[in-house]
Design a protein around this motif. Sequence first.
Motif, PDB file in Angstrom:
ATOM      1  N   ALA A 278       0.835  -1.203   0.000  1.00  0.00           N
ATOM      2  CA  ALA A 278       0.000   0.000   0.000  1.00  0.00           C
ATOM      3  C   ALA A 278       0.867   1.250   0.000  1.00  0.00           C
ATOM      4  N   ASN A 279       1.933   1.261   0.769  1.00  0.00           N
ATOM      5  CA  ASN A 279       2.829   2.414   0.780  1.00  0.00           C
ATOM      6  C   ASN A 279       3.553   2.566  -0.549  1.00  0.00           C
ATOM      7  N   GLU A 280       3.990   1.461  -1.122  1.00  0.00           N
ATOM      8  CA  GLU A 280       4.612   1.528  -2.445  1.00  0.00           C
ATOM      9  C   GLU A 280       3.631   2.076  -3.477  1.00  0.00           C
ATOM     10  N   SER A 281       2.393   1.603  -3.432  1.00  0.00           N
ATOM     11  CA  SER A 281       1.370   2.053  -4.380  1.00  0.00           C
ATOM     12  C   SER A 281       1.028   3.524  -4.191  1.00  0.00           C
ATOM     13  N   GLU A 358      -7.061   0.333  -5.422  1.00  0.00           N
ATOM     14  CA  GLU A 358      -8.035   0.891  -6.359  1.00  0.00           C
ATOM     15  C   GLU A 358      -7.694   2.330  -6.727  1.00  0.00           C
ATOM     16  N   ALA A 359      -7.255   3.118  -5.748  1.00  0.00           N
ATOM     17  CA  ALA A 359      -6.927   4.522  -6.019  1.00  0.00           C
ATOM     18  C   ALA A 359      -5.754   4.632  -6.993  1.00  0.00           C
ATOM     19  N   TYR A 360      -4.738   3.807  -6.801  1.00  0.00           N
ATOM     20  CA  TYR A 360      -3.573   3.834  -7.694  1.00  0.00           C
ATOM     21  C   TYR A 360      -3.973   3.462  -9.114  1.00  0.00           C
ATOM     22  N   PHE A 361      -4.739   2.392  -9.257  1.00  0.00           N
ATOM     23  CA  PHE A 361      -5.136   1.968 -10.589  1.00  0.00           C
ATOM     24  C   PHE A 361      -6.011   3.015 -11.272  1.00  0.00           C
ATOM     25  N   SER A 362      -6.933   3.608 -10.512  1.00  0.00           N
ATOM     26  CA  SER A 362      -7.793   4.649 -11.067  1.00  0.00           C
ATOM     27  C   SER A 362      -6.976   5.859 -11.510  1.00  0.00           C
ATOM     28  N   ALA A 363      -6.020   6.266 -10.695  1.00  0.00           N
ATOM     29  CA  ALA A 363      -5.182   7.411 -11.042  1.00  0.00           C
ATOM     30  C   ALA A 363      -4.306   7.115 -12.250  1.00  0.00           C
ATOM     31  N   TRP A 378       4.180   3.080 -26.261  1.00  0.00           N
ATOM     32  CA  TRP A 378       5.220   2.382 -25.517  1.00  0.00           C
ATOM     33  C   TRP A 378       6.279   3.351 -25.006  1.00  0.00           C
ATOM     34  N   GLU A 379       6.522   4.414 -25.758  1.00  0.00           N
ATOM     35  CA  GLU A 379       7.584   5.343 -25.403  1.00  0.00           C
ATOM     36  C   GLU A 379       7.254   6.178 -24.166  1.00  0.00           C
ATOM     37  N   HIS A 380       5.986   6.356 -23.863  1.00  0.00           N
ATOM     38  CA  HIS A 380       5.609   7.168 -22.705  1.00  0.00           C
ATOM     39  C   HIS A 380       5.566   6.290 -21.449  1.00  0.00           C
ATOM     40  N   PRO A 381       5.961   6.822 -20.285  1.00  0.00           N
ATOM     41  CA  PRO A 381       5.996   5.996 -19.065  1.00  0.00           C
ATOM     42  C   PRO A 381       4.642   5.706 -18.451  1.00  0.00           C
ATOM     43  N   ALA A 382       3.561   6.310 -18.960  1.00  0.00           N
ATOM     44  CA  ALA A 382       2.255   6.136 -18.314  1.00  0.00           C
ATOM     45  C   ALA A 382       1.853   4.670 -18.231  1.00  0.00           C
ATOM     46  N   HIS A 383       2.159   3.901 -19.277  1.00  0.00           N
ATOM     47  CA  HIS A 383       1.739   2.494 -19.267  1.00  0.00           C
ATOM     48  C   HIS A 383       2.536   1.675 -18.265  1.00  0.00           C
ATOM     49  N   LEU A 384       3.752   2.102 -17.947  1.00  0.00           N
ATOM     50  CA  LEU A 384       4.546   1.377 -16.956  1.00  0.00           C
ATOM     51  C   LEU A 384       3.883   1.457 -15.585  1.00  0.00           C
ATOM     52  N   TYR A 385       3.410   2.643 -15.234  1.00  0.00           N
ATOM     53  CA  TYR A 385       2.714   2.809 -13.960  1.00  0.00           C
ATOM     54  C   TYR A 385       1.352   2.122 -13.987  1.00  0.00           C
ATOM     55  N   PHE A 386       0.680   2.158 -15.122  1.00  0.00           N
ATOM     56  CA  PHE A 386      -0.620   1.507 -15.256  1.00  0.00           C
ATOM     57  C   PHE A 386      -0.500   0.004 -14.982  1.00  0.00           C
ATOM     58  N   LYS A 387       0.512  -0.610 -15.557  1.00  0.00           N
ATOM     59  CA  LYS A 387       0.698  -2.053 -15.377  1.00  0.00           C
ATOM     60  C   LYS A 387       1.128  -2.375 -13.951  1.00  0.00           C
ATOM     61  N   ARG A 388       1.991  -1.550 -13.379  1.00  0.00           N
ATOM     62  CA  ARG A 388       2.370  -1.765 -11.980  1.00  0.00           C
ATOM     63  C   ARG A 388       1.150  -1.603 -11.084  1.00  0.00           C
ATOM     64  N   ALA A 389       0.309  -0.604 -11.386  1.00  0.00           N
ATOM     65  CA  ALA A 389      -0.881  -0.365 -10.563  1.00  0.00           C
ATOM     66  C   ALA A 389      -1.841  -1.545 -10.621  1.00  0.00           C
ATOM     67  N   LYS A 390      -2.040  -2.095 -11.797  1.00  0.00           N
ATOM     68  CA  LYS A 390      -2.993  -3.203 -11.927  1.00  0.00           C
ATOM     69  C   LYS A 390      -2.495  -4.444 -11.202  1.00  0.00           C
ATOM     70  N   THR A 391      -1.246  -4.796 -11.387  1.00  0.00           N
ATOM     71  CA  THR A 391      -0.733  -5.988 -10.719  1.00  0.00           C
ATOM     72  C   THR A 391      -0.663  -5.787  -9.207  1.00  0.00           C
ATOM     73  N   SER A 392      -0.342  -4.579  -8.764  1.00  0.00           N
ATOM     74  CA  SER A 392      -0.312  -4.310  -7.326  1.00  0.00           C
ATOM     75  C   SER A 392      -1.712  -4.374  -6.726  1.00  0.00           C
ATOM     76  N   GLU A 393      -2.711  -3.983  -7.483  1.00  0.00           N
ATOM     77  CA  GLU A 393      -4.086  -4.063  -7.007  1.00  0.00           C
ATOM     78  C   GLU A 393      -4.487  -5.507  -6.720  1.00  0.00           C
ATOM     79  N   LEU A 394      -3.944  -6.449  -7.501  1.00  0.00           N
ATOM     80  CA  LEU A 394      -4.299  -7.857  -7.348  1.00  0.00           C
ATOM     81  C   LEU A 394      -3.357  -8.621  -6.422  1.00  0.00           C
ATOM     82  N   LEU A 395      -2.144  -8.134  -6.278  1.00  0.00           N
ATOM     83  CA  LEU A 395      -1.140  -8.833  -5.486  1.00  0.00           C
ATOM     84  C   LEU A 395      -1.582  -8.980  -4.031  1.00  0.00           C
ATOM     85  N   PHE A 396      -1.439 -10.193  -3.489  1.00  0.00           N
ATOM     86  CA  PHE A 396      -1.824 -10.517  -2.110  1.00  0.00           C
ATOM     87  C   PHE A 396      -3.330 -10.407  -1.875  1.00  0.00           C
TER      88      PHE A 396
END
Length: 412
Positions: A278-281, A358-363, A378-396
Amino acid sequence: MGLVFSDEQEELRRTVRSFLERTSPESEVRRLMETSDGYDPAVWRQMAEQLGLQGLHVPEEYGGSGSGFVELGIVLEEMGAFLLCAPFLASAVLATGALLDAADPAARAELLPGLVDGSSIGTLAFAGPTGRVDTTPSPSPSPAPAPAPATTEGGGTTGVAGTAGAEGAAGHGEPLIVATRSGSGDGGYTLRGTRHFVLDGAVADLLLVTAWADGGLSLFAVSGDAPGLVRSPLPVMDLTRKQADLTFSGTPARLIGAEGDAGPLLTRVLRLACVALANESAGGARAVLAQAVRHARERVQFGRPIGSFQAVKHSCADMLVAVEGSRSAAYHAAQVAASGDARLLARAAAMAKAYVGEAYFSAAAENIQIHGGIGFTWEHPAHLYFKRAKTSELLFGDPVHHRGLLADELEI
């Protein structure tokens, strides 16, 4: 409990942020996520030797600095903001947390110093084939090969414990992992079976594995070079956080604590892991908000910045509310974790994991919308955070699972 950090804690934040600005720029994140190991060993050593991050919350008797979970949360928030590619969550949170919780002083004294000084990387392997926590014993001591891991659209796995609940052969017909005494008279064990979706399982040299022994679910330590161990890296959605399946075929293992201790231990460790995530997210959510606001100020359309349009203003305002709320939930959970109150931790961890995920993924999704077409590239970093947000939402466990846990704790 207050949410105001001390001068020392703010200095820690500034130090870690400065370090990550140098070692984890976007170019380095992109380089590392394409490698098989997924991290830079030199940076990992610097984190341990220069900053002492891996042992921040570890008692001094094991080589750590003896700080608390609040300080660990600060570090994780900054790592999330910079998408640090490193096995920190697996080693410093999961593996270290399991050893600190285990009733085995000898194992702590032997194994923790290596995790603290960065010479060893650990992880905790506990999930079954669907990603759920394994809490049901296998009916057979000789598991068959595990089925292929579930994947998301596009071939990436959803992650450890991506869905709620427990699993086992009795409920799903799926084989699990079992431990049998080696028979050599040295008190050792051998493991047979597979653990799935193991964070940084391909690079860890200390594997803490839950397996079923005669006394119940137990925790075992396995060396990364042990015979009979096969690591299978997985195709993941979030390339900045690697996962692997670990298959054991008569692999020698050492019992940590006593047989049957792993169930309660796993519950406690995963609650702390949820607080850490949660703190990482919260850090990642802060970063995507900054990206969105910066673009809204700089992008000019129809003769003026797009941030001057009401629709974009509303989107940024909604993001700000969600991000600030997520930081408050994460900070509160870290303070509860530091207090050692187990009952409050169960509530705070579930609340933070559900809300912040949920807040991270929504943002992250709204950030892409504000950027328009460039946000999908692919060149923009937005998708990197989007993918991290989605997997973090499901992790644990996903938000639905954790809201259910919170409802149970509140008896509603």
